[in-house]
Every structure is written in structure tokens, then in C-alpha cells.
Design an enzyme around this catalytic site. Structure first.
Site: not given
Ligand code: F6R
Length: 245
Positions: A67, A136, A138, A143
């Protein structure tokens, strides 16, 4: 779906890196998709270290970035692209034809999404996808409220993602939209790993594994991936009733 609990972040990351390593050894033309962020950071570093030490031939390997944050240029160290380039692409000397990313500055993101979907089909699908999980619920930037039937798409970021996402940047930054592979990609990947570590992720993991599958908490979808693995450390597992390993 399988649950694997490791002692700590290092142990978890080592096992996640082993998964990618074993796949690429067995299938040199494997297609691997990774999230950026704190969860897979050490996994990337350990993978690179091992691939270099063991002189693995990665010339047929395909890497896909899960992403991107719309509007954040690749040279900004908070962008997903910066993460992928600095932690994976450059150290492994991957070539332009074997890496695929969303363009945060694209004038036509819808066309880019179609192009990404097409690449994935042409490559025969994703062999292994490794994602983190947001506060959240995701996965990627899928989302709360997202359709389970989406492939790549642009999406308005949730308030929580905008707030938590500030951690990747040196100063405050305006985040609005994300561009991401969809949950259809996640479910169609031959193997899917969700990684999480730390006490802050314990409640998120509890919900992902215990709530009925629902699009208000997208990570619940892992429950129905037949080749899904939830890899977490003991802290992230601390609110689960029973731990397995
Ligand atoms: C980023 C992504 C997000 C993260 C998620 C967890 O490329 O796809 O979904 O994986 O927000 O983030 P961290 O690992 O920083 O806690």
C-alpha cells in the site's frame, strides 16, 4: 487459520523472515507482498541479512508493496515506498522489473490500481502476503467498513490511521487517503500472514481472532483464510484465552 505465538519481537521476526526465505528457496519466481511499518521492519532486515549471507539468487523473485499513503513522495521517509526501497529493494539489489509499488503522486490512481491488479494476475497471484494490523483492525489500508470484495483501490483513511500514522514521520503531516491492495488479494494469496507485536496490539489481536468476521474490523477476515497464519509475540497474545505455538 493457525495461530503462532513467539517469545518476543525478535523471535517473531526471525520466523517471519524464515517463511519468506524458505518460499524463495523453493520457488525462485515467488511473488511476495509485504506491508511497511513497525511490525515487519525487523523481518525485512533479517531477511536481507540472510539472503546476502547465503547468496540467494533473487533474480526471478517479484516484490509487491502492499500500500501507499496518497500524496507522500517516495523520498519522504514516512512513505511506504521509502520503507520498501531502503529495507528491501536497495539492499537486495532488486531491479525495476521485479518490484511493484503504488505511486503516491499518481494523477490517475484508478488506472494504477488496475495496472497493479493486472500484474498480480499475470504473475500467477501472490504466493505470500505479510501484513501488519492497524489499531482499528485495518489490513493494508482496508479501513473499517471496506468491502471484502475489493481488489486495489483508493480509500479515505480512518481518523485512527491518520493519527497513528504520524509515528512514521519526523513532524506532523496531512494524511487523507491510502491506496492499497484489497482484501480479495489478501484472501486469494496462497499464504497470508498477519504479524503483530507488543502489548499495544493485544486488544486488536483479541478482536481479530474472537469477533465474528465483519468489515468494521477488517482483520477478522484472517479467520477464514485456509492458509492464514497469525504470528504474534507473547505480549500481543496476552489477551487471548489460550496460547498455542
Ligand atoms: C502499512 C500497512 C498498515 C500497517 C498497520 C500496522 O504498509 O499496511 O496496515 O501494517 O497500520 O502498522 P505497524 O506495523 O507500524 O504497527
Amino acid at each position: 487459520m493457525e495461530l503462532k505465538v513467539y517469545k518476543d519481537y525478535t523471535d517473531l521476526s526471525r520466523h517471519a523472515a524464515d517463511e519468506i526465505f524458505a518460499l524463495v528457496k523453493n520457488k525462485p519466481d515467488a511473488v511476495v507482498c509485504l506491508a511497511s511499518g513497525d511490525s515487519p521492519r525487523l523481518t525485512c532486515q533479517l531477511l536481507v541479512e540472510r539472503a546476502i549471507n547465503e547468496k540467494v539468487n533473487l533474480s526471478q523473485f517479484t516484490f509487491i508493496g502492499l500500500d501507499e499513503l496518497v500524496g507522500i513522495p517516495p523520498e519522504n521517509e514516512g512513505s511506504c515506498r521509502f520503507f520498501f526501497e531502503s529495507l528491501v529493494v536497495k539492499p537486495l539489489h532488486l531491479l525495476p522489473g521485479q518490484v511493484y509499488f503504488f505511486n503516491a503522486l499518481s494523477e490517475n490512481p484508478a488506472r494504477d490500481c488496475e495496472a497493479m491488479d493486472k500484474v498480480i494476475v499475470e504473475k500467477g497471484g501472490i504466493d505470500l502476503i505479510i501484513v501488519g494490523i492497524g489499531m482499528n483492525g485495518h489490513i493494508g489500508f482496508n479501513e473499517p467498513g471496506v468491502s471484502f470484495d475489493n481488489y486495489s483501490h483508493v480509500i479515505d483513511l480512518d481518523e485512527s490511521t491518520i493519527t497513528v500514522g504520524q509515528k512514521y514521520f519526523k513532524g506532523p503531516v496531512k494524511l487523507k487517503q491510502g491506496i492499497t491492495l484489497g482484501l480479495k488479494h489478501f484472501m486469494e494469496s496462497k499464504k497470508a500472514i498477519v504479524m503483530a507485536n507488543g502489548r499495544k496490539k493485544a486488544e486488536v489481536i483479541r478482536r481479530a481472532l474472537n469477533e465474528k468476521i465483519n468489515n468494521q474490523f477488517p482483520a477478522t477476515i484472517i479467520q477464514k483464510h485456509t492458509q492464514g497464519v497469525v504470528m504474534i509475540d507473547e505480549e500481543a497474545a496476552s489477551l487471548l484465552e489460550k496460547e498455542t505455538n
